[in-house]
Design an enzyme around this catalytic site. Structure first.
Site, PDB file in Angstrom:
ATOM      1  N   HIS A  81       0.835  -1.201   0.000  1.00  0.00           N
ATOM      2  CA  HIS A  81       0.000   0.000   0.000  1.00  0.00           C
ATOM      3  C   HIS A  81       0.875   1.259   0.000  1.00  0.00           C
ATOM      4  CE1 HIS A  81      -2.970  -2.954   1.460  1.00  0.00           C
ATOM      5  NE2 HIS A  81      -3.870  -2.142   0.950  1.00  0.00           N
ATOM      6  N   ASP A  93      -4.571  -5.791  -8.097  1.00  0.00           N
ATOM      7  CA  ASP A  93      -4.772  -5.212  -6.778  1.00  0.00           C
ATOM      8  C   ASP A  93      -5.102  -3.734  -7.013  1.00  0.00           C
ATOM      9  OD1 ASP A  93      -4.908  -4.916  -4.032  1.00  0.00           O
ATOM     10  OD2 ASP A  93      -2.970  -5.839  -3.643  1.00  0.00           O
TER      11      ASP A  93
END
Length: 986
Positions: free
Chosen positions: A231, A305
């Site tokens: 992230h 993702d």
């Protein structure tokens, strides 16, 4: 295990692994409803076909959004749907009803029905409130043996997701977590063993897909061994191809070969698979197309993702990265931030030949086939009515409980201290570290025995710690709960320095059993956890883990879990000490015994509330168990009609005649076991004063079955009165003195010393009934305390407490409860207007028992429902409870069987039993093997070995007067138990 057994086990294990690795099933959504797919496809422009491959993010609660509220708010997303014709939406923060409404709004705005997705790895609660939260995958990794419950979890989640209008769950996580410092996977993984990860991931996937939910295994090709969160940055996987192929890819192969519908690609840099510097695997053709599509033969949907993560955007800008993802071979771009730019970049890729229109069309077809498979060819809006109820079925709570139970893992058990035995030898304190109030863990501990509770917050004051140290010195066992507020290593798992140092002090006492409610890797942060007397890993901080950990500690459930990861050298992979259950009561929900909570609760509530509303009793407590599992516990009404104090489950009631079989008969069974009491002996054998009485030769078997011609009762207090109503000399006094030492009620009436002898003489000299036959009598039960003392050498109450109540953890069972409990914990009974002239509260209701100082064999015992049930569970389990055989099976058989059925008598020894023709003394459906008793104050206990049912009903129907007998007229007590029989019969 013998060597041959080990080899056979290994053979079976290898066979199963081989099955996972070799049997191939294509995704079930392929080539479905081609007519609808072709029709929709032909209606789409080239740009709209590209847009079908894009999923944008949305929230149903902008105020709680952790993603950009500007681009995820409903108005903005609806504009993207209308103008750009995107193919799907990924929902994040919000609530079920708002999400359902927004979903309907989005679907109405879309040319083609949208695929709705969520990250719901452990249930919809991962993203939205008021929904079911299942255990984390790390917790599930601790479960051994069959994965049927994990399949069931997937099936339930699928039904909940579809009810909410969700079609895709970005799960399961198929990463193998073998890096304790992994900041992003960790608890999201099933563990470090590739075979176990594969088995559990396949079970979870099948549960979802076989119930209509698309899945997406992640994070391909394996995010488990990283120290960086994608992230925030691009993690590097430095392993060689052999390692990746043999380990990281193993679960993905197993899932693909079992019909996996989707795979999510991680943002990882993997030089062994693609040497391009800083290229995320999401954008790598060698990884997405060559490895996943071609080598592994995956035919399902390939998702990126989230395309806003730093793992991809650090080196590649929005739009450009999305286009590169499609070029690499992905089918669906998740969380595209700039849709217009992305479509423009993809069109540029087509124009420049980096991807063909045919490839776009092929992938668009696949997306449409997935939409048809989930029923979007017959789209219906989400119905908001009853949504919360439908998303929170009791079956989900049951699965949660069972999964948690099977995962709990004991990592240290010095001298087999767990499960706890010999409760009468323990003085226990519980300490919850990191909590601000009494915890679920502590509340459940208190169900088993007396436990004093202490709460220490995450950052305690020195004064709090000093007070704790001073108080704990008197305890010989400390049950410590470590309540970790964070599951992530980023927050040190929620372990503060103060918690850690306090825990070390507690462990250093050599008296601490420690339960850790948090990530197993937190053990690396705790100083010397292996030094605890016992160590229990619960994996998470939830009501279920706390409740069931307490039950495991006391042996209500076994310990069977194994550590799914290596924490350190003290706690390697597969650590786990199995412990047995000890036959103590388990606390659960009706669904665990096959009953419907809503139906059972509705019916019992109706009966109990009728009792309160029609003033059959001011309040009551109902407790029911089957197979040793307490599935119903509820309090109703108030202590008094005019008062405001609600009844609590822990309130003590006057048990009245239930004393006969929870105290006297219990003691006699014990003495019968010890061959000190013979049922076929006569009254004179144990009461020498009766040798010359009319009762001398009455056999105890007859006496205890109420068939020995004894009078029903003697109004003993009346015998102490003169004709004018005044008391005779040497009977009662209004002041306490040496001659009048024993209180009959409070501080207003005291009885003459040794007056018990007068009472016993009155019973001895009483006439017998002329006719033989059944006549219920209190008289012999008044005598049993002196018989027990004569035969055992112990005071009646001490004998019961020392040999039974304290061993059972039934510590509220006591005579004269005001010695130990406040009046607010004891329910009042009658307003006596004829003898004691006062409100009876904390004193025995029965007059004869009061004249004996509150301690008698026929009445006087007080207790709460839970502790009464422990005694009766011991009866049901043929004398076994808590790992001890406290009574023999023979004693239970002899005392609870019909003694004189040929005479039409329904009685056992002490116990009541069902009449041969229904008369209402027992539940209508009670089996002939069942037994129980009622109490004058409104009590009933009943046990049925045939059904393994245990029932306790407590009330104070005699408040304010005994003249109120509505509880019998309305058939309240037996009707409640019949609700359970009727449900089981169905």
């Amino acid at each position: 295990m013998k060597k041959s057994g080990i080899l056979f086990y290994l053979f079976l294990s290898l066979c199963f692994q081989n099955v996972l690795a070799q049997i191939s099933t294509p995704p079930g959504f392929l080539n479905k409803n081609r007519q609808w797919v072709d029709s929709v496809f032909k209606s789409l422009t080239p740009d709209e076909r590209i847009a079908q491959l894009i999923m944008v993010a949305a929230v149903s609660d902008v105020k709680r959004a952790v993603i950009d509220p500007k681009t995820s708010n409903p108005d903005f997303v609806e504009k993207l749907i209308r103008e750009n014709k995107v193919g799907g939406v990924v929902f994040f923060q919000g609530g079920p009803v708002p999400q359902a409404r927004i979903t309907n709004r989005f679907q109405a705005a879309s040319k083609v029905p949208l695929l709705i997705a969520m990250d719901a790895e452990f249930g919809l609660a991962m993203r939205i409130d008021s929904t079911v939260r299942y255990p984390y995958q790390m917790t599930l990794g601790a479960i051994q043996g069959s994965n049927d419950l994990i399949y069931e979890m997937g099936a339930q989640l699928a039904k909940q997701a579809r009810r909410l209008g969700v079609h895709i769950n970005f799960a399961p996580v198929a990463d193998i977590n073998n890096n304790p410092n992994n900041p992003v996977i960790s608890f999201r993984s099933f563990g470090e063993n590739k075979y176990k990860v594969a088995e559990k991931a396949v079970a979870y996937m099948r549960g979802m897909q076989e119930n209509g939910l698309l899945t997406s295994a992640k994070h391909f090709p394996g995010h488990g061994d990283t120290g960086t969160d994608s992230h925030y940055d691009l993690p590097l996987i430095a392993h060689n191809t052999e390692r990746i192929d043999s380990l990281e890819l193993y679960p993905f192969r197993a899932l693909i070969n079992n019909g996996l519908s989707g795979v999510m690609i991680a943002h990882l840099s993997i030089p062994a698979l693609d040497k391009t510097p800083n290229l995320p695997s999401t954008l790598s053709k060698p990884i997405v197309t060559d490895l996943l599509r071609h080598k592994l033969g995956f035919e399902g949907l390939i998702y990126s993702d989230a395309m806003n993560m730093k793992g991809v955007t650090k080196y590649f800008p929005n739009g450009k990265a999305d286009a590169m993802g499609l070029e690499a071979g992905m089918d669906v771009l998740e969380f595209t931030e700039d849709v217009s730019k992305t479509i423009a970049e993809i069109k540029k890729s087509i124009a420049e030949g980096r991807i063909s229109q045919a490839e776009i069309d092929f992938r668009c077809h696949k997306v449409l086939e997935a939409k048809a498979w989930v029923g979007l060819n017959h789209y219906k809006p989400v119905e908001a009515a009853n949504l919360y109820e439908d998303l929170n079925p009791k079956s989900a709570e049951l699965v949660n409980r069972l999964l948690t139970e099977k995962a709990l893992t004991i990592l240290k058990n010095e001298n087999n201290i767990l499960p706890l035995r010999e409760l009468d030898t323990l003085k226990i304190a519980s300490i919850s570290l990191g909590a601000d109030s009494i915890t679920t863990f502590q509340k459940t501990l208190s169900l088993y025995t007396t436990v004093d509770h202490f709460v220490i917050p995450a950052k305690p004051s020195e004064a709090q710690l000093t007070e704790l140290r001073a108080k704990l010195s008197s305890y010989n066992l400390l049950l410590v709960g470590v309540h970790l507020s964070s599951i992530s290593p980023r927050g040190n798992y929620g372990l503060t320095d103060a918690m850690n140092s306090t825990l070390q002090e507690l462990i250093a006492t050599k008296k601490a059993v420690v339960s850790v409610f948090g990530n197993p890797y937190a053990l690396n942060k705790i100083l010397k956890p292996e030094a605890a007397k016992a160590l229990l890993m619960a994996y998470q901080l939830t009501p279920y883990t706390q409740d069931l950990s307490a039950q495991l500690i006391f042996g209500a459930i076994p310990a069977v879990g194994k550590l799914p990861v290596t924490v350190n050298s003290n706690f390697p992979y597969n650590s786990g000490i199995e412990t047995p259950a000890l036959g103590r009561l388990k606390y659960t929900i009706p669904e665990e015994i096959g009953l419907d909570s809503r139906l059972i609760t509705f019916k019992i509530d109706s009966i109990a509330n009728m009792a309160v509303n029609q003033k059959a009793t001011p309040g009551c407590v109902v407790q029911l168990a089957k197979d040793g599992k307490v599935f119903f516990r509820k309090a109703y009404g108030k202590h008094t009609y005019e008062g405001s104090k609600p009844v609590k489950l822990t309130d003590l009631y006057d048990l009245a005649s239930v004393t006969k079989i929870t105290a006297s008969t219990l003691a006699l069974m014990s003495l019968w076991d010890a061959k000190k009491f013979d049922l076929d002996a006569t009254m004179k054998d144990y009461l020498p004063d009766f040798e010359k009485s009319n009762k001398a030769d009455l056999p105890w078997r007859r006496v205890l079955t109420h068939s020995a011609r004894l009078k029903s009762f003697i109004v003993l207090w009346k015998e102490a009165q003169n004709a004018d109503g005044t008391f005779k000399k040497k009977t009662f006094s209004t002041t306490k003195s040496k001659k009048y030492p024993t209180s009959v009620v409070g501080d207003s009436l005291f009885i003459y010393k040794n007056y018990d002898k007068t009472i016993f003489k009155s019973i001895r000299d009483s006439p017998l009934n002329e006719k033989e036959g059944y006549v219920y009598s209190d008289l012999s039960f008044i005598l049993y305390p002196q018989i027990v003392q004569r035969l055992s050498g112990e005071n009646f109450e001490d004998y019961l407490k020392n040999h039974y109540y304290h061993k059972l953890g039934a510590n509220t069972l006591t005579f004269n409860p005001k010695r130990f409990y406040g009046l607010d914990e004891i329910v009042p009974t009658e307003r006596d207007t004829f003898f004691r002239m006062t409100q009876l509260h904390g004193q025995v209701h029965d007059e004869a028992a009061a004249m004996l100082g509150g301690l008698s064999g026929h009445a006087g015992l007080f207790g709460d429902a839970n502790d009464v049930m422990k005694v009766w569970q011991m009866y049901l389990q043929q004398g076994y409870y808590g790992g001890q055989q406290l009574l023999s099976k023979d004693a239970l058989f002899e005392f609870t069987r019909y003694q004189y059925p040929e005479m039409g008598s329904r009685r056992g020894i002490g116990f009541d039993k069902p009449s041969f023709k229904y008369t209402g003394n027992a539940p209508r459906y009670a089996s002939p093997s069942s037994f129980g008793h009622t109490g004058y104050t409104g009590i009933m206990t009943w046990a049925d070995p045939a059904w393994k049912l245990n029932y306790v009903f407590l009330s104070n129907r005699v408040y304010p007067t005994r003249e109120n007998n509505k509880i019998s007229q309305l058939n309240i007590r037996t009707a409640i138990m019949d609700v359970v029989y009727e449900a089981l019969l169905k």
